[in-house]
Design an enzyme around this catalytic site. Structure first.
Site, PDB file in Angstrom:
ATOM      1  N   TYR A 147      39.407  23.276  15.534  1.00 40.55           N
ATOM      2  CA  TYR A 147      40.241  23.618  16.906  1.00 40.55           C
ATOM      3  C   TYR A 147      39.063  24.345  17.617  1.00 40.55           C
ATOM      4  O   TYR A 147      38.911  24.120  18.762  1.00 40.55           O
ATOM      5  CB  TYR A 147      41.041  24.706  16.558  1.00 40.55           C
ATOM      6  CG  TYR A 147      41.998  25.143  17.694  1.00 40.55           C
ATOM      7  CD1 TYR A 147      43.009  24.175  18.170  1.00 40.55           C
ATOM      8  CD2 TYR A 147      41.952  26.348  18.257  1.00 40.55           C
ATOM      9  CE1 TYR A 147      43.651  24.579  19.338  1.00 40.55           C
ATOM     10  CE2 TYR A 147      42.787  26.774  19.194  1.00 40.55           C
ATOM     11  CZ  TYR A 147      43.764  25.836  19.910  1.00 40.55           C
ATOM     12  OH  TYR A 147      44.462  26.192  20.925  1.00 40.55           O
ATOM     13  N   LYS A 151      37.295  23.301  21.225  1.00 39.68           N
ATOM     14  CA  LYS A 151      37.682  24.106  22.703  1.00 39.68           C
ATOM     15  C   LYS A 151      36.211  24.607  23.116  1.00 39.68           C
ATOM     16  O   LYS A 151      36.362  24.624  24.226  1.00 39.68           O
ATOM     17  CB  LYS A 151      38.651  25.160  22.451  1.00 39.68           C
ATOM     18  CG  LYS A 151      40.052  24.828  21.939  1.00 39.68           C
ATOM     19  CD  LYS A 151      40.788  23.987  22.944  1.00 39.68           C
ATOM     20  CE  LYS A 151      42.499  23.567  22.547  1.00 39.68           C
ATOM     21  NZ  LYS A 151      43.082  23.134  23.571  1.00 39.68           N
TER      22      LYS A 151
HETATM   23  P1  NAP Z   1      52.274  22.343  20.540  1.00 45.99           P
HETATM   24  O1  NAP Z   1      53.577  23.221  20.876  1.00 45.99           O
HETATM   25  O2  NAP Z   1      51.824  21.909  19.499  1.00 45.99           O
HETATM   26  O3  NAP Z   1      52.346  21.043  21.554  1.00 45.99           O
HETATM   27  C1  NAP Z   1      51.104  20.267  21.247  1.00 45.99           C
HETATM   28  C2  NAP Z   1      51.678  18.985  22.550  1.00 45.99           C
HETATM   29  O4  NAP Z   1      50.641  18.190  22.427  1.00 45.99           O
HETATM   30  C3  NAP Z   1      52.791  18.321  21.700  1.00 45.99           C
HETATM   31  O5  NAP Z   1      53.580  17.878  23.012  1.00 45.99           O
HETATM   32  C4  NAP Z   1      52.030  17.012  21.209  1.00 45.99           C
HETATM   33  O6  NAP Z   1      52.733  15.811  21.161  1.00 45.99           O
HETATM   34  C5  NAP Z   1      51.116  16.907  21.989  1.00 45.99           C
HETATM   35  N1  NAP Z   1      49.797  16.007  21.516  1.00 45.99           N
HETATM   36  C6  NAP Z   1      49.270  16.218  20.361  1.00 45.99           C
HETATM   37  N2  NAP Z   1      48.267  14.975  20.141  1.00 45.99           N
HETATM   38  C7  NAP Z   1      48.549  14.325  21.610  1.00 45.99           C
HETATM   39  C8  NAP Z   1      47.659  12.869  22.282  1.00 45.99           C
HETATM   40  N3  NAP Z   1      46.977  12.554  21.391  1.00 45.99           N
HETATM   41  N4  NAP Z   1      48.161  12.710  23.268  1.00 45.99           N
HETATM   42  C9  NAP Z   1      49.259  12.919  24.097  1.00 45.99           C
HETATM   43  N5  NAP Z   1      49.739  14.537  23.415  1.00 45.99           N
HETATM   44  C10 NAP Z   1      49.405  14.769  22.385  1.00 45.99           C
HETATM   45  O7  NAP Z   1      51.214  23.316  21.198  1.00 45.99           O
HETATM   46  P2  NAP Z   1      51.269  24.440  22.525  1.00 45.99           P
HETATM   47  O8  NAP Z   1      51.121  25.672  21.898  1.00 45.99           O
HETATM   48  O9  NAP Z   1      52.267  24.046  23.627  1.00 45.99           O
HETATM   49  O10 NAP Z   1      49.893  24.041  23.141  1.00 45.99           O
HETATM   50  C11 NAP Z   1      49.514  23.728  24.229  1.00 45.99           C
HETATM   51  C12 NAP Z   1      48.164  23.897  24.589  1.00 45.99           C
HETATM   52  O11 NAP Z   1      47.827  25.331  24.664  1.00 45.99           O
HETATM   53  C13 NAP Z   1      46.924  23.425  23.653  1.00 45.99           C
HETATM   54  O12 NAP Z   1      45.789  22.860  24.385  1.00 45.99           O
HETATM   55  C14 NAP Z   1      46.585  24.546  22.802  1.00 45.99           C
HETATM   56  O13 NAP Z   1      45.365  24.446  22.213  1.00 45.99           O
HETATM   57  C15 NAP Z   1      46.663  25.658  23.902  1.00 45.99           C
HETATM   58  N6  NAP Z   1      46.888  27.005  23.211  1.00 45.99           N
HETATM   59  C16 NAP Z   1      47.928  27.356  22.447  1.00 45.99           C
HETATM   60  C17 NAP Z   1      48.110  28.716  22.163  1.00 45.99           C
HETATM   61  C18 NAP Z   1      49.395  29.145  21.508  1.00 45.99           C
HETATM   62  O14 NAP Z   1      49.506  30.334  20.881  1.00 45.99           O
HETATM   63  N7  NAP Z   1      50.234  28.302  21.493  1.00 45.99           N
HETATM   64  C19 NAP Z   1      47.213  29.603  22.254  1.00 45.99           C
HETATM   65  C20 NAP Z   1      46.174  29.201  22.890  1.00 45.99           C
HETATM   66  C21 NAP Z   1      45.951  27.815  23.423  1.00 45.99           C
HETATM   67  P3  NAP Z   1      53.812  15.604  19.790  1.00 45.99           P
HETATM   68  O15 NAP Z   1      55.100  16.110  20.074  1.00 45.99           O
HETATM   69  O16 NAP Z   1      53.769  13.903  19.938  1.00 45.99           O
HETATM   70  O17 NAP Z   1      52.882  15.952  18.596  1.00 45.99           O
END
Ligand code: NAP
Length: 223
Positions: A147, A151
């Site tokens: 990861y 990033k």
């Molecule tokens: P999440 O709940 O795991 O959701 C990830 C999303 O990405 C889901 O809709 C998933 O679809 C989609 N996805 C995965 N692979 C894909 C692909 N090949 N094509 C299109 N869509 C795809 O994650 P989140 O927490 O909302 O994270 C969103 C962003 O914030 C990410 O970039 C993550 O790195 C960043 N972020 C999150 C946190 C945190 O604490 N949550 C912290 C720092 C950064 P499916 O439903 O089909 O799997």
């Protein structure tokens, strides 16, 4: 404003799409299956939420999106995978590292490049790469290697695209949503709306706003 959000069927992407639609913007709500995109779009029931199948690792999906989408002002590269808390850099499975890069780095790279004609035609184009403080080299440890390296590279891509696209007026920034209570973040993080607002800040920058930066909640983060 017309925006496209990747990975918008759940988590921060879905909330960003919801907030954009609530603000009266047109949103391409994309997900890697047509069912997931339609289901999430129906749940939002916004006046102009357009579901679209878009797997960011699929060249065919990206070519179709670039062909079918008309005007576009804002691209939010949100989709990501493999928050590999179970690995350390010294023992990491490189297949997991490669898999993370395919979605988290090459996905935004492919998609942004494919949508440049639309972005260049926009009066206020913005690209938001959803990154993470896990990519900050200043505080880098040995955890979440797949990861974190994906990033870090996404942050580099942000700088490169920002430099190349500055003359087109396209603002390209990386943002961290903070630790957010989603499937990826797990319980205990901040509410998803706060994370999504950190993302949307970069989507709605004024024309004299920053480009090539790394921000959380509108404040710079150390690279
Ligand atoms: P999440 O709940 O795991 O959701 C990830 C999303 O990405 C889901 O809709 C998933 O679809 C989609 N996805 C995965 N692979 C894909 C692909 N090949 N094509 C299109 N869509 C795809 O994650 P989140 O927490 O909302 O994270 C969103 C962003 O914030 C990410 O970039 C993550 O790195 C960043 N972020 C999150 C946190 C945190 O604490 N949550 C912290 C720092 C950064 P499916 O439903 O089909 O799997």
């Amino acid at each position: 404003m017309i925006a496209l959000v990747t990975g918008a069927n759940r988590g921060i992407g879905r909330e960003a799409a919801r907030l954009l639609a609530a603000g009266g913007h047109t949103v391409y709500l994309t997900a890697r299956s047509a069912e997931a995109a339609t289901g999430a779009a129906d749940a939002l029931a916004g006046p102009d939420v357009r579901p679209l199948r878009l797997d960011v690792t699929d060249e065919g999906d990206i070519a179709a999106a670039a062909r079918d989408i008309g005007a576009l002002d804002v691209l939010i590269n949100n989709a990501a995978i493999n928050y590999d808390t179970w690995q350390r850099a010294t023992s990491a499975d490189l297949d997991v590292v490669r898999e993370a890069a395919e979605t988290n780095l090459y996905g935004p790279w492919r998609l942004t490049r494919a949508l440049l004609p639309q972005l260049r035609a926009s009066a206020h184009p913005r690209v938001v790469n959803v990154s993470s403080e896990a990519a900050s080299l200043t505080s880098m440890g040995g955890g979440t290697p797949a990861y974190a390296t994906s990033k870090v590279a996404l942050n580099a891509l942000t700088r490169m695209f920002a430099a190349e696209l500055r003359s087109d007026g396209i603002l390209v920034n990386a943002v961290c949503p903070g630790w957010v209570a989603t499937d990826m973040g797990g319980p205990g993080g901040r509410p998803v709306e706060e994370g999504a607002r950190s993302v949307l800040w970069a989507a709605t920058l004024p024309d004299d706003g920053p480009t090539g930066g790394f921000f959380r909640d509108g404040r710079p983060l150390p690279w």
